[in-house]
Design a protein around this motif. Structure first.
Motif, PDB file in Angstrom:
ATOM      1  N   LEU A 154      19.290  -4.306 -34.077  1.00 19.15           N
ATOM      2  CA  LEU A 154      18.700  -4.960 -32.906  1.00 19.15           C
ATOM      3  C   LEU A 154      17.185  -4.831 -32.884  1.00 19.15           C
ATOM      4  CD1 LEU A 154      19.156  -6.417 -30.196  1.00 19.15           C
ATOM      5  CD2 LEU A 154      19.425  -4.166 -29.123  1.00 19.15           C
ATOM      6  N   VAL A 163      25.548  -3.932 -30.066  1.00 19.95           N
ATOM      7  CA  VAL A 163      25.698  -4.718 -31.296  1.00 19.95           C
ATOM      8  C   VAL A 163      26.914  -4.243 -32.072  1.00 19.95           C
ATOM      9  CG1 VAL A 163      24.657  -5.266 -33.534  1.00 19.95           C
ATOM     10  CG2 VAL A 163      23.242  -5.251 -31.467  1.00 19.95           C
ATOM     11  N   GLN A 212      21.624  -0.929 -29.523  1.00 19.80           N
ATOM     12  CA  GLN A 212      22.290  -1.015 -30.810  1.00 19.80           C
ATOM     13  C   GLN A 212      23.777  -0.737 -30.668  1.00 19.80           C
ATOM     14  OE1 GLN A 212      21.133  -2.237 -33.516  1.00 19.80           O
ATOM     15  NE2 GLN A 212      22.874  -1.787 -34.860  1.00 19.80           N
ATOM     16  N   LEU A 244      19.203 -11.405 -32.727  1.00 19.39           N
ATOM     17  CA  LEU A 244      19.976 -10.548 -31.841  1.00 19.39           C
ATOM     18  C   LEU A 244      19.234 -10.302 -30.532  1.00 19.39           C
ATOM     19  CD1 LEU A 244      21.268  -7.814 -34.344  1.00 19.39           C
ATOM     20  CD2 LEU A 244      22.568  -9.718 -33.376  1.00 19.39           C
ATOM     21  N   GLN A 245      17.922 -10.161 -30.629  1.00 19.26           N
ATOM     22  CA  GLN A 245      17.124  -9.916 -29.432  1.00 19.26           C
ATOM     23  C   GLN A 245      17.136 -11.119 -28.495  1.00 19.26           C
ATOM     24  OE1 GLN A 245      13.267  -8.950 -31.023  1.00 19.26           O
ATOM     25  NE2 GLN A 245      14.020  -7.150 -32.140  1.00 19.26           N
TER      26      GLN A 245
END
Length: 413
Positions: A293, A317, A314, A299-300
């Motif tokens: 992340l 994720v 994280q 992902l952000q």
């Protein structure tokens, strides 16, 4: 007749490879990350030089409810459900969690969870036959009632979690512990009214030689329907673990440890499974995409329907690997089950069982080549090693075993 890989593909024709390409979404005949190799050497070996003879006559298809072996082979029943495995009186149980919905009482749930998971047993050979040691000091149950600890970025979920189940193939480590993979765990969570499904879907490490040790669930390896693990040591000294998510349109992953393996450290090397980077494969680009992340902008930027971030930490994720893989545009695959690293040339074989959502009823085996054979690297090429179907004589590949002639086994060790 000795048919090499090139001749086999010529016999099948390019049409079979094209069908496999369309079924998987992998551009098997396109440029880019494709290996361009024809695998004449067959797993890194030249078939014409090995004189490899399996020394058995293949069995014919059969509907017998038995273990059917070639002529000259036999088998022994080592352990049966309910057999005693240690002085405490624990019994041998190993059940998958698949099944219809169940409405159980609390007492029935306890008995059910005990029967799930796995058993550590000791066996010995007597009078030419293998048998179970019923009073082994190592025998124990690692069941749906066993206490586990979590390691890695998602360990904050709970200080301790109860049970493992829906365990599939798994693997072994370089320090002689066992890895068990939690696969279709959601059915059990629902049937047994368990409070938090985030406790399951991980890779579990068990030390079979220390009956008092607590099994570990390594969250750094991600949460999904794990089939197995294939561990290899990279040239950099880092530990690499290949994994597949056994479901339709799911993904192929690899984990690369931050630290380096130390053969003198023994079981302390387990810490390598607690801190590292999880990657997911994009076969169209031939690249491993980081699911970190802190460094991955995709992902952000991923958001929920309400506009809030999809991943705040994280741990988010790793708990939601499928969402993370989709967010970074990884390649959906046709049920990636067993992955195995060839011990000679380092290529990675991936059994893709099938995916009827795309008309792929027979499955295929993909062979992945890390660039410059760097298992910790970020680029790879691949080939459709074999396509299932009537022409090839196999269907729905699941687990893979790589068997080498004794001369090569001797040279490796």
């Amino acid at each position: 007749m000795d048919v090499n890989r090139r001749q086999f593909l010529t016999y099948l024709g390019a049409g079979t490879a094209a069908l496999a390409s369309l079924a998987t979404g992998i551009p098997a005949l396109a440029a880019g990350p494709l290996s361009g190799k024809t695998a004449d050497h067959l797993f890194g070996l030249d078939a014409k030089k090995t004189n490899f003879n399996p020394k058995f006559t293949p069995i014919e298809p059969t509907t017998k409810d038995d273990v059917v072996l070639p002529s000259g082979y036999s088998y022994d029943v080592i352990a049966s459900y309910g057999d005693k495995i240690n002085p405490a009186g624990d019994t041998y149980d190993y059940l998958n969690a698949d099944g219809d919905d169940n409405k159980r009482t609390p007492d029935q749930i306890q008995k059910y969870l005990y029967a799930l998971g796995g058993s550590i047993i000791e066996i010995k050979k007597e009078n030419g036959k293998w048998k179970l040691v019923s009073d082994s000091e190592y025998g124990r149950r690692v069941s749906g009632l066993t206490k586990h600890v979590l390691t890695g970025p998602a360990a904050s979920i709970a200080k301790e979690v109860t049970g493992t189940f829906a365990n599939c193939s798994g693997g072994v480590t370089l320090w002689n512990t066992v890895l068990s993979c939690e696969e279709n765990y959601l059915d059990v969570v629902g049937d047994c009214k368990l409070p938090d499904d985030r406790h399951y879907g991980w890779v579990v490490e068990v030390d079979p030689f220390d009956p008092k040790s607590t099994p570990k669930k390594h969250t750094a390896l991600g949460r999904f329907s794990h089939e197995n693990t294939a561990m290899v040591l990279a040239s950099t000294g880092q530990l690499v673990v290949y994994m597949g998510d056994d479901a339709k349109d799911q993904y192929v992953y690899k984990y690369v440890s931050k630290g380096k393996y130390d053969p003198k450290a023994g079981k302390a090397n387990s810490r390598l499974l607690e801190e590292g980077t999880l990657y997911v494969a994009n076969f169209g680009k031939g690249k491993w995409i980081s699911l970190d992340l802190a460094t991955n902008e995709a992902l952000q930027k991923a958001v929920k329907a309400d506009g809030k971030p999809l991943f705040a930490t994280q741990a988010d994720v790793l708990i939601n690997c499928r969402d993370a893989a989709k967010a970074v545009s990884a390649t959906p695959m046709d049920r990636p089950e067993d992955l195995e690293v060839h011990p000679i040339d380092g290529s990675v074989f991936i059994a893709l069982t099938n995916n009827d959502k795309h008309g792929n009823f027979y499955g295929q085996i993909v062979r992945l080549f890390e660039k410059d054979n760097q298992h910790a690297g970020l680029e790879f090429s691949f080939e459709i090693f074999a396509a299932g179907g009537p022409q090839s004589g196999f269907s729905a590949p699941d687990n893979i075993t790589i068997r080498l002639p004794k001369t090569y086994v001797h040279n490796i060790h």
